[in-house]
Design a protein around this motif. Sequence first.
Motif, PDB file in Angstrom:
ATOM      1  N   ILE A  68      40.962  42.816  41.515  1.00  0.00           N
ATOM      2  CA  ILE A  68      40.587  44.164  41.942  1.00  0.00           C
ATOM      3  C   ILE A  68      40.245  45.001  40.716  1.00  0.00           C
ATOM      4  O   ILE A  68      41.035  45.070  39.769  1.00  0.00           O
ATOM      5  CB  ILE A  68      41.739  44.826  42.715  1.00  0.00           C
ATOM      6  N   VAL A  69      39.109  45.665  40.753  1.00  0.00           N
ATOM      7  CA  VAL A  69      38.720  46.547  39.650  1.00  0.00           C
ATOM      8  C   VAL A  69      38.558  47.964  40.204  1.00  0.00           C
ATOM      9  O   VAL A  69      37.657  48.235  41.014  1.00  0.00           O
ATOM     10  CB  VAL A  69      37.414  46.080  38.981  1.00  0.00           C
ATOM     11  N   THR A  95      35.911  44.496  29.014  1.00  0.00           N
ATOM     12  CA  THR A  95      36.969  43.484  29.016  1.00  0.00           C
ATOM     13  C   THR A  95      37.241  42.997  30.433  1.00  0.00           C
ATOM     14  O   THR A  95      37.428  41.796  30.668  1.00  0.00           O
ATOM     15  CB  THR A  95      38.260  44.052  28.396  1.00  0.00           C
ATOM     16  N   ALA A  96      37.258  43.916  31.375  1.00  0.00           N
ATOM     17  CA  ALA A  96      37.482  43.528  32.760  1.00  0.00           C
ATOM     18  C   ALA A  96      36.367  42.609  33.263  1.00  0.00           C
ATOM     19  O   ALA A  96      36.621  41.632  33.984  1.00  0.00           O
ATOM     20  CB  ALA A  96      37.576  44.773  33.640  1.00  0.00           C
ATOM     21  N   LYS A 126      27.578  43.993  34.496  1.00  0.00           N
ATOM     22  CA  LYS A 126      28.317  43.516  33.332  1.00  0.00           C
ATOM     23  C   LYS A 126      28.828  42.091  33.554  1.00  0.00           C
ATOM     24  O   LYS A 126      28.779  41.253  32.653  1.00  0.00           O
ATOM     25  CB  LYS A 126      29.487  44.456  33.030  1.00  0.00           C
ATOM     26  N   VAL A 127      29.341  41.840  34.755  1.00  0.00           N
ATOM     27  CA  VAL A 127      29.841  40.498  35.073  1.00  0.00           C
ATOM     28  C   VAL A 127      28.695  39.487  35.057  1.00  0.00           C
ATOM     29  O   VAL A 127      28.818  38.381  34.511  1.00  0.00           O
ATOM     30  CB  VAL A 127      30.555  40.492  36.434  1.00  0.00           C
ATOM     31  N   ALA A 128      27.580  39.873  35.652  1.00  0.00           N
ATOM     32  CA  ALA A 128      26.419  38.977  35.697  1.00  0.00           C
ATOM     33  C   ALA A 128      25.924  38.647  34.290  1.00  0.00           C
ATOM     34  O   ALA A 128      25.506  37.513  33.996  1.00  0.00           O
ATOM     35  CB  ALA A 128      25.302  39.618  36.518  1.00  0.00           C
ATOM     36  N   VAL A 160      51.040  38.122  39.935  1.00  0.00           N
ATOM     37  CA  VAL A 160      50.206  39.319  39.889  1.00  0.00           C
ATOM     38  C   VAL A 160      49.998  39.691  38.430  1.00  0.00           C
ATOM     39  O   VAL A 160      50.962  39.866  37.684  1.00  0.00           O
ATOM     40  CB  VAL A 160      50.843  40.493  40.651  1.00  0.00           C
ATOM     41  N   TRP A 161      48.741  39.832  38.043  1.00  0.00           N
ATOM     42  CA  TRP A 161      48.398  40.190  36.672  1.00  0.00           C
ATOM     43  C   TRP A 161      47.723  41.552  36.654  1.00  0.00           C
ATOM     44  O   TRP A 161      46.809  41.816  37.443  1.00  0.00           O
ATOM     45  CB  TRP A 161      47.462  39.140  36.059  1.00  0.00           C
ATOM     46  N   VAL A 162      48.172  42.412  35.757  1.00  0.00           N
ATOM     47  CA  VAL A 162      47.619  43.751  35.617  1.00  0.00           C
ATOM     48  C   VAL A 162      46.902  43.845  34.280  1.00  0.00           C
ATOM     49  O   VAL A 162      47.486  43.562  33.224  1.00  0.00           O
ATOM     50  CB  VAL A 162      48.728  44.823  35.710  1.00  0.00           C
ATOM     51  N   ASN A 163      45.623  44.222  34.338  1.00  0.00           N
ATOM     52  CA  ASN A 163      44.785  44.391  33.138  1.00  0.00           C
ATOM     53  C   ASN A 163      44.747  43.120  32.290  1.00  0.00           C
ATOM     54  O   ASN A 163      44.829  43.143  31.057  1.00  0.00           O
ATOM     55  CB  ASN A 163      45.258  45.576  32.304  1.00  0.00           C
TER      56      ASN A 163
END
Length: 486
Positions: free
Chosen positions: A263-264, A273-274, A309-311, A440-443
């Motif tokens: 989730i962003v 970075t995300a 950005k992801v692409a 669960v991972w945050v950032n």
Amino acid sequence: MADLHLPSRALVDGVEVEAQSGETIANLSSRDGHQINTLPALGVADVDIAVRSARAAFEDGRWRNLSPKARKKVLHKLADLMEVHAENLALLESLDTGKPIANTRSVDVPLAINTTRYYAEALDKIYGEVAPSPQDRLSYVLHEPLGVIAAIVPWNFPLHMAMWKVAPALAMGNSLVLKPAELSSMSALYTAQLALEAGLPAGVWNVVTGLGVVAGDALARHMDVDLIAFTGSGPVGRSLMRASADSNLKRVSLELGGKSPQIVFADCDDLDTAATNAAWGVFYNQGQVCTAASRLLIENSIKDVFLEKVAKVARSIKVGDPFDPATQFGAMVSERQMQTTLNYIAKGKADGGKLLVGGGQARATSGGFYVEPSILDIARDNILAREEVFGPVLSVMAFEDEADAYRLANDTIYGLAAGVWTANISKAMRAAKQLNAGLVWVNGWDACDITSPFGGVKQSGFGRDRSLHALYKYADLKSISISYKA
């Protein structure tokens, strides 16, 4: 490479063996489609011999009765030998699976060694308990090894996943039979031989090769196996539970599939970075990762900007020969897995998904099994929002607000991993509570190590690998009360 020994026989009671039937499995390289070697296709009778070997080793105490100090010495020696042979292990992993050699050298093999060392050090840190008792009684509790462990491991991280189970099982004093995937058996066979060299007694660690529906099923139904520790698909996990019920009610630990969301939120303060994590969270290991972040959920107000950005990251990934150190993205493990992935992409498009990046076969003239990193923008009812592809396919959906994000993230039969990107600590804490997943991972994505438990909820299975918690999976509690004259 020409001088590298390619393991081609199973290991039972310390001896390399063929299948009694003489049957073999052709071991193909996903890199170029050529045959590497053949492996024995062990049958029910062969598996029975391996289990009886493990049982005899357990009952006579050749391993479990050693002091913790002695067991620790052997496991550390094994880790030492794995380090000496690290390049060979990395080559075998890359050859068997199509992984980039850069990854097997820097990730897979070092992590397997680290796992071995971690449990070597942990084994003498497990204490029993003394219960509160009357004055004329001493009651205490011991952790005792279960007996014979059957570990069935997948092809995506062959040695790494094997040592997640082998190392803690051995640390607790068990004997075991390891069944590697038929597509990727060589590194486990090589390492089991190193264990003998390190001083592990024969029969304590046996490796059976062959088809899962034969050798794996035989282990699951064997009356003298005490625990099945499995990582793999949901349908196979169900079959193992049925086999346990039909045989001796052996324990079952399952780490199954996932459809993990990342989730962003719009308040994420580092979108670059995300974006890198969103891409590599699903494209690492060609998407063949149970925790792959295959669902990217983006807050609607930043969807277009973030998706570009992801692409951009996805388009920059270097697809190439796994043996080229510059390659970032190698081959799928098999032609079947390649076709399955391509079929899912086609179904996703037929369901209305918009293909943004990739979507086709790569390096077709190589003879190997390559798929382009692929991104599709989909609706919530698309097949790619529901079913695990286990390939390099990223499905993108938008959400409106926080409640919608959690509802969408949890709308799956799986519950292995989830991630969230936000600069708001309160939102991060709420997400950690609301997301229904074992990790669960945050950032960050995959931001954990051997010290953290690994496993899922819902149809992602039960039981935990990694951390001290894994040791208890391979042990049982025994309560002892001694009465005496006070």
